[in-house]
Design an enzyme around this catalytic site. Structure first.
Site, mmCIF file in Angstrom:
data_model
loop_
_atom_site.group_PDB
_atom_site.id
_atom_site.type_symbol
_atom_site.label_atom_id
_atom_site.label_comp_id
_atom_site.label_asym_id
_atom_site.label_seq_id
_atom_site.Cartn_x
_atom_site.Cartn_y
_atom_site.Cartn_z
ATOM 1 N N SER A 84 0.736 -1.176 0.047
ATOM 2 C CA SER A 84 0.050 -0.197 -0.022
ATOM 3 C C SER A 84 0.864 1.201 -0.137
ATOM 4 C CB SER A 84 -0.943 0.037 1.375
ATOM 5 O OG SER A 84 -0.384 -0.002 2.361
ATOM 6 N N THR A 200 -2.157 4.306 3.861
ATOM 7 C CA THR A 200 -1.201 5.370 3.882
ATOM 8 C C THR A 200 -0.063 5.184 4.991
ATOM 9 O OG1 THR A 200 -2.615 6.647 3.171
ATOM 10 C CG2 THR A 200 -0.715 7.676 3.989
ATOM 11 N N THR A 218 1.966 6.969 0.060
ATOM 12 C CA THR A 218 0.894 5.986 -0.405
ATOM 13 C C THR A 218 1.066 5.463 -1.932
ATOM 14 O OG1 THR A 218 -1.172 5.063 -0.268
ATOM 15 C CG2 THR A 218 -1.047 7.231 -0.771
ATOM 16 N N ARG A 228 -6.380 8.501 -10.666
ATOM 17 C CA ARG A 228 -7.000 8.847 -9.371
ATOM 18 C C ARG A 228 -5.900 9.351 -8.469
ATOM 19 N NH1 ARG A 228 -6.431 7.163 -3.719
ATOM 20 N NH2 ARG A 228 -8.662 7.718 -2.560
ATOM 21 N N VAL A 229 -6.196 10.612 -7.648
ATOM 22 C CA VAL A 229 -5.322 11.007 -6.658
ATOM 23 C C VAL A 229 -6.136 11.145 -5.357
ATOM 24 C CG1 VAL A 229 -4.083 13.062 -5.770
ATOM 25 C CG2 VAL A 229 -3.640 12.515 -8.126
ATOM 26 N N GLY A 230 -5.366 10.444 -4.250
ATOM 27 C CA GLY A 230 -6.066 10.688 -2.870
ATOM 28 C C GLY A 230 -5.691 11.766 -2.171
ATOM 29 N N ASP A 231 -5.908 11.456 -0.972
ATOM 30 C CA ASP A 231 -5.525 12.726 -0.038
ATOM 31 C C ASP A 231 -4.052 12.884 0.524
ATOM 32 O OD1 ASP A 231 -5.914 10.373 1.292
ATOM 33 O OD2 ASP A 231 -5.910 11.299 3.209
ATOM 34 N N THR A 251 -5.356 8.610 7.139
ATOM 35 C CA THR A 251 -5.019 7.420 6.461
ATOM 36 C C THR A 251 -6.829 6.908 6.228
ATOM 37 O OG1 THR A 251 -4.388 5.072 6.516
ATOM 38 C CG2 THR A 251 -5.307 6.198 8.823
ATOM 39 N N GLY A 252 -6.903 6.238 5.185
ATOM 40 C CA GLY A 252 -8.343 5.509 4.652
ATOM 41 C C GLY A 252 -8.568 6.379 3.668
ATOM 42 N N GLY A 254 -9.386 8.651 0.932
ATOM 43 C CA GLY A 254 -8.937 9.841 0.583
ATOM 44 C C GLY A 254 -9.955 10.620 0.233
#
Ligand code: GLY
Length: 340
Positions: A84, A200, A218, A228-231, A251-252, A254
């Site tokens: 991850s 993350t 992450t 796709r981009v997360g937080d 974490t989690g 995003g």
């Protein structure tokens, strides 16, 4: 229902010890009233223990928090068992591993990369963005180009376990974020190799000069849409540091953290006097209040450290753990409180 907080110490004998509280002893800076001389590093999930150890090697020798967090998160970024974070992470639905990372220092400087491919240590590219460019964030091809110009090596290989998991996933290609918790029994049965499904690493450090820095890195959600981009690379969402107040990371899932600018919110709540845990709890509650049905199905956890070296966390789902390392204890693992 709120879970009781448990402090679990991994002693040299491997015997878990329970603590009811954690206090930080140390001198106060006469000018600022801040804690000085008591470095501490905290980070998300069980793998934070090893990452903290690397960060601690910097902090215990009087090093800078910024160097500590960079070197700390290198550990999971390099771990072939970690699917991850870093290039051993699960790929997106097109079979490409795309990495998100950001870093922030005590002066409010920050750097970030998103959707970066082929580079083993995205956190270090993020630091170069911060230190060598007038920008905060580089993405995709541009981030890769910059990394190569800076001398980072291009590594083009998919971790065999990650590839196997992706091929298994392709049989149904059903896209649904899996609740990430530090508990093997909840992990998806079909994922081979390391069955932990957390994501993350977010790391926050306070150095002996009383300065804060943070890092977040992450490979993002397994089998996400390409692009796709997360937080995690978004300053204010996945990470925020204000050297007057404290730092926070997440974490989690995003998307929900971005919608609520979660880490910035946690820091601003601490500025208003919230404890780190209460600030994290309020940020979690905003997510739950906004989308109660969605929140039942996802995990988001926040972790915070204030300027005095006090820390805390809160998550939507149970099973969120974080690691703490200071002079008193280098291997403290804490089960964070949660809403469910
Ligand atoms: N929190 C990591 C992600 O959503 O990508």
């Amino acid at each position: 229902m709120y879970n009781r907080r448990k402090f679990i110490r991994l002693s040299a004998l491997g015997i878990p010890l329970l603590y009811s509280t954690k206090s930080i002893a140390g001198a106060l800076n006469a000018n600022t009233g801040n804690q000085v001389g008591s470095p501490i590093v905290i980070s998300t999930w069980n793998f934070g223990i090893e990452a903290n150890a690397a960060a601690w090697n910097v902090l215990k020798n009087g090093g800078r928090a910024l160097d500590a967090v960079e070197q700390g998160v290198w550990v999971p970024e390099s771990d072939p068992q970690n699917h991850s974070i870093g290039l051993n992470g699960y790929p997106d639905r097109d079979g490409k591993v795309t990495l998100d990372a950001c870093i922030m220092d005590e002066q409010g400087n920050c750097g970030s990369v998103a959707a970066l491919e082929f580079i083993a240590h995205p956190i270090s590219v993020a630091r170069r963005v911060m230190e060598k460019t007038p920008h905060v964030m580089l993405v995709g091809e541009g981030a890769l180009q910059f990394a190569l110009e800076q001398g980072f090596e291009k590594v083009n290989k998919l971790n065999p376990e990650s590839e196997k998991a992706w091929k298994e996933w392709l049989k149904t290609a059903k896209y649904k974020p899996v609740i990430n918790i530090e508990n093997k029994s909840f992990a998806p049965k079909k994922l081979p190799g390391n069955q932990y499904n957390h994501d993350t690493i977010g790391m926050l450090a306070l150095d002996s000069k009383g300065n804060l820095s943070g890092a977040c890195t992450t490979s993002g959600m397994a089998f996400k849409m390409h692009g796709r981009v997360g937080d995690s690379p978004i300053i204010g969402a996945g990470l925020y540091i204000d050297n007057e107040v404290g730092g926070a990371t997440s974490t989690g899932v995003g998307e929900e953290v971005i919608r609520n600018v979660g880490s910035f919110l946690v820091v601003e709540l601490m500025r208003q006097g919230y404890s780190p845990e209460d600030a994290c709890k309020e940020a979690v509650m905003r997510i739950i209040k906004r989308k109660p049905e969605t929140a039942k199905e996802i995990q988001v956890g926040f972790l915070a450290l204030n300027k005095k070296g006090e820390y805390g966390a809160y998550a939507i789902q149970k099973g969120f753990s974080y690691a703490v390392c200071d002079a008193a204890d280098q291997k403290l693992l804490i089960k964070g409180k949660s809403f469910y």
